[in-house]
Design an enzyme around this catalytic site. Structure first.
Site, PDB file in Angstrom:
ATOM      1  N   TYR A  19       0.839  -1.202   0.000  1.00 39.38           N
ATOM      2  CA  TYR A  19       0.000   0.000   0.000  1.00 39.38           C
ATOM      3  C   TYR A  19       0.875   1.253   0.000  1.00 39.38           C
ATOM      4  O   TYR A  19       0.659   2.176  -0.789  1.00 39.38           O
ATOM      5  CB  TYR A  19      -0.949   0.000   1.208  1.00 39.38           C
ATOM      6  CG  TYR A  19      -1.753   1.271   1.315  1.00 39.38           C
ATOM      7  CD1 TYR A  19      -2.769   1.537   0.406  1.00 39.38           C
ATOM      8  CD2 TYR A  19      -1.482   2.216   2.302  1.00 39.38           C
ATOM      9  CE1 TYR A  19      -3.498   2.722   0.481  1.00 39.38           C
ATOM     10  CE2 TYR A  19      -2.193   3.390   2.378  1.00 39.38           C
ATOM     11  CZ  TYR A  19      -3.205   3.630   1.464  1.00 39.38           C
ATOM     12  OH  TYR A  19      -3.916   4.808   1.529  1.00 39.38           O
ATOM     13  N   GLU A  41     -11.712   5.688   3.884  1.00 38.04           N
ATOM     14  CA  GLU A  41     -11.194   6.566   4.945  1.00 38.04           C
ATOM     15  C   GLU A  41     -12.258   6.821   6.009  1.00 38.04           C
ATOM     16  O   GLU A  41     -11.957   6.864   7.199  1.00 38.04           O
ATOM     17  CB  GLU A  41     -10.676   7.890   4.369  1.00 38.04           C
ATOM     18  CG  GLU A  41      -9.390   7.777   3.589  1.00 38.04           C
ATOM     19  CD  GLU A  41      -8.147   7.502   4.431  1.00 38.04           C
ATOM     20  OE1 GLU A  41      -8.210   7.490   5.676  1.00 38.04           O
ATOM     21  OE2 GLU A  41      -7.092   7.272   3.815  1.00 38.04           O
ATOM     22  N   TRP A  49      -6.043   1.934  10.020  1.00 42.82           N
ATOM     23  CA  TRP A  49      -6.178   1.914   8.561  1.00 42.82           C
ATOM     24  C   TRP A  49      -5.929   0.504   8.031  1.00 42.82           C
ATOM     25  O   TRP A  49      -6.570   0.059   7.088  1.00 42.82           O
ATOM     26  CB  TRP A  49      -5.220   2.920   7.914  1.00 42.82           C
ATOM     27  CG  TRP A  49      -5.245   2.849   6.425  1.00 42.82           C
ATOM     28  CD1 TRP A  49      -4.218   2.509   5.614  1.00 42.82           C
ATOM     29  CD2 TRP A  49      -6.355   3.124   5.561  1.00 42.82           C
ATOM     30  NE1 TRP A  49      -4.622   2.547   4.292  1.00 42.82           N
ATOM     31  CE2 TRP A  49      -5.925   2.922   4.242  1.00 42.82           C
ATOM     32  CE3 TRP A  49      -7.677   3.514   5.794  1.00 42.82           C
ATOM     33  CZ2 TRP A  49      -6.766   3.094   3.138  1.00 42.82           C
ATOM     34  CZ3 TRP A  49      -8.519   3.686   4.699  1.00 42.82           C
ATOM     35  CH2 TRP A  49      -8.060   3.475   3.391  1.00 42.82           C
TER      36      TRP A  49
END
Length: 187
Positions: A19, A41, A49
């Site tokens: 990522y 988000e 996250w």
């Protein structure tokens, strides 16, 4: 050969490394991808996250590829289907927020032509490159994220705050907050 990465990257997790290396901070201009990232988000509020990132494929499946018009048309039947899927974070308010936000984005598209024009217009269509020596000292909000958040809340958007907005701006490349020594940092 090792490369230098931002200090927040969990090097023992290949999902996180990929990522960081392939997505985070890269300029994103595709409306579908911006809608997906924004939606994810909002799901991370109160969670890590990485938790959301590992469920991304499930979100893509239950939200049918994050096609804005399709998601904006979802009803309670769709919410129930998503809740029962076991593929996403089981929070009805967060799922409802994605749908409500999709409807808000349809209005933004009418007004600005695209999500890309809306978001990137806030930074003059150029990434803001910050001097980040150590990620622990990097900003987590800005005047721009404050202003966008205020505007989106007036439009009825849910699960959005300035910190979430700033994280979105970092992730989609509107802000380059890679550490100065990171191989991904733009000069």
């Amino acid at each position: 050969m090792s490369v230098s990465r931002c200090g927040w990257v969990k090097l023992n997790d290949p999902v996180y490394v990929a990522y960081h290396d392939e997505e985070w901070g890269k300029p994103l201009h595709n409306d579908r991808a911006l809608f997906e990232l924004f939606s994810l988000e909002t799901q991370s509020a109160g969670l890590s996250w990485l938790t959301v990132l590992k469920k991304r494929q499930g979100y893509r499946e239950v939200f049918e590829g994050f096609e804005l018009e399709k998601v904006a048309s979802y009803s309670d039947v769709d919410i129930d289907r998503i809740m029962e899927s076991g593929l996403v974070i089981k929070s009805r308010p967060k799922i409802e927020a994605i749908i409500a936000n999709a409807r808000g984005f349809l209005e933004i598209k009418k007004e600005f032509g695209s999500l890309d024009s809306y978001f990137w217009g806030k930074v003059g269509r150029r990434a803001i490159i910050n001097d980040v020596v150590d990620y622990k000292m990097a900003a987590c909000t800005s005047e721009i994220s404050d202003a966008i958040t205020k505007e989106l809340k007036k439009r009825g958007f849910k699960f959005i705050g300035s910190t979430t907005m700033y994280a979105f701006m970092q992730a989609c490349g509107m802000v380059d907050d890679h550490e100065n020594g990171c191989w991904c940092k733009k000069s």
